[in-house]
Design an enzyme around this catalytic site. Structure first.
Site, PDB file in Angstrom:
ATOM      1  CB  ILE A 187      -0.994  -0.029   1.190  1.00 15.28           C
ATOM      2  CG1 ILE A 187      -2.176   0.911   0.943  1.00 15.28           C
ATOM      3  CG2 ILE A 187      -0.295   0.278   2.517  1.00 15.28           C
ATOM      4  CD1 ILE A 187      -3.353   0.688   1.876  1.00 15.28           C
ATOM      5  CG  ASP A 194       1.260   1.660  12.493  1.00 11.96           C
ATOM      6  OD1 ASP A 194       1.469   2.748  11.922  1.00 11.96           O
ATOM      7  OD2 ASP A 194       0.991   1.572  13.709  1.00 11.96           O
ATOM      8  CG  ASN A 211      -0.457   1.060  17.918  1.00 10.38           C
ATOM      9  OD1 ASN A 211      -0.458   2.213  18.360  1.00 10.38           O
ATOM     10  ND2 ASN A 211       0.643   0.448  17.531  1.00 10.38           N
TER      11      ASN A 211
HETATM   12  P1  ADP Z   1      -3.713  -5.145  12.279  1.00 12.07           P
HETATM   13  O1  ADP Z   1      -2.939  -4.861  13.543  1.00 12.07           O
HETATM   14  O2  ADP Z   1      -4.855  -4.178  12.060  1.00 12.07           O
HETATM   15  O3  ADP Z   1      -4.109  -6.577  12.168  1.00 12.07           O
HETATM   16  P2  ADP Z   1      -1.476  -5.542  10.403  1.00 12.07           P
HETATM   17  O4  ADP Z   1      -0.588  -4.492   9.852  1.00 12.07           O
HETATM   18  O5  ADP Z   1      -0.854  -6.568  11.301  1.00 12.07           O
HETATM   19  O6  ADP Z   1      -2.690  -4.764  11.103  1.00 12.07           O
HETATM   20  O7  ADP Z   1      -2.181  -6.316   9.212  1.00 12.07           O
HETATM   21  C1  ADP Z   1      -3.202  -5.772   8.423  1.00 12.07           C
HETATM   22  C2  ADP Z   1      -3.054  -6.271   7.000  1.00 12.07           C
HETATM   23  O8  ADP Z   1      -2.058  -5.490   6.342  1.00 12.07           O
HETATM   24  C3  ADP Z   1      -2.585  -7.731   6.881  1.00 12.07           C
HETATM   25  O9  ADP Z   1      -3.337  -8.337   5.846  1.00 12.07           O
HETATM   26  C4  ADP Z   1      -1.124  -7.587   6.459  1.00 12.07           C
HETATM   27  O10 ADP Z   1      -0.696  -8.692   5.693  1.00 12.07           O
HETATM   28  C5  ADP Z   1      -1.217  -6.349   5.605  1.00 12.07           C
HETATM   29  N1  ADP Z   1       0.027  -5.617   5.308  1.00 12.07           N
HETATM   30  C6  ADP Z   1       1.207  -5.599   5.947  1.00 12.07           C
HETATM   31  N2  ADP Z   1       2.075  -4.785   5.325  1.00 12.07           N
HETATM   32  C7  ADP Z   1       1.411  -4.247   4.262  1.00 12.07           C
HETATM   33  C8  ADP Z   1       1.737  -3.343   3.210  1.00 12.07           C
HETATM   34  N3  ADP Z   1       2.941  -2.769   3.118  1.00 12.07           N
HETATM   35  N4  ADP Z   1       0.773  -3.041   2.282  1.00 12.07           N
HETATM   36  C9  ADP Z   1      -0.453  -3.587   2.366  1.00 12.07           C
HETATM   37  N5  ADP Z   1      -0.827  -4.449   3.322  1.00 12.07           N
HETATM   38  C10 ADP Z   1       0.091  -4.776   4.249  1.00 12.07           C
END
Ligand code: ADP
Length: 170
Positions: free
Chosen positions: A13, A36, A26
């Protein structure tokens, strides 16, 4: 009736040149792991400075910042629910994330927005359930009228993309 397009793609993203990308943050808004961490790394240290001024964010709410070094103009930070089995208000809280993000986007006049799969990483929300809430809430919200005309669901894995495509096509 909505004239907006909803698309799922496999993407990091942080690479998307849209008006706003959504961060699954968070409640401290001071950075973390997963998407994040990736957003903070790509946006650079000025993002953390702006985030410190926001005084955190409640679960289900959203706040926006500039995008700094990202190709996206802005970042809408939202805090998804931690999955506790599904009977603790998680679906309503997750729906609220999508609604509030679109509310912020509409208030700013943004046309394009990209969402990660909120809560389905570290927070443990099952992807099928989360994708269903995400797509239904975005459709409902855009049907009431919005500046947003293009919604991208940025899926980090091929498996997540398959789930979103199935939900979008259903
Ligand atoms: P949460 O704490 O809300 O679960 P996470 O970041 O652990 O958030 O995960 C949310 C989603 O984002 C997961 O599907 C993860 O694989 C995805 N994710 C992690 N890094 C990226 C990125 N750079 N771009 C898009 N999605 C990502």
């Amino acid at each position: 009736m909505t004239t907006a397009t909803l698309n799922a793609i496999r993407a990091d993203i942080t690479t998307l040149a849209v008006d706003a990308i959504v961060n699954a943050a968070n409640s401290s808004l001071l950075g973390g792991g997963g998407v994040d961490g990736a957003i903070h790394r790509a946006a650079g240290p000025d993002l953390l400075h702006e985030c410190r001024l926001l005084a955190g964010c409640k679960t289900g709410d959203a706040k926006f910042t500039r995008g700094y070094r990202l190709p996206a103009g802005h970042i809408i930070h939202t805090v998804g629910p931690v999955w506790r089995g599904g009977e603790a208000g998680e679906p309503a809280q997750l729906a609220s994330c999508y609604r509030r993000c679109l509310g912020v986007a509409d208030a700013q006049g943004f046309a394009s927005i990209a969402f990660p799969s909120i809560s389905t990483g570290i927070y443990g929300y099952p992807i099928e359930n989360a994708a269903t809430v995400a797509v239904a809430t975005v459709r409902e919200e855009l049907a009431t009228g919005s500046s947003v005309t293009e919604v991208t669901f940025a899926c980090f894995s091929e498996a997540d993309l398959a789930v979103y495509q199935a939900v979008l096509g259903a």
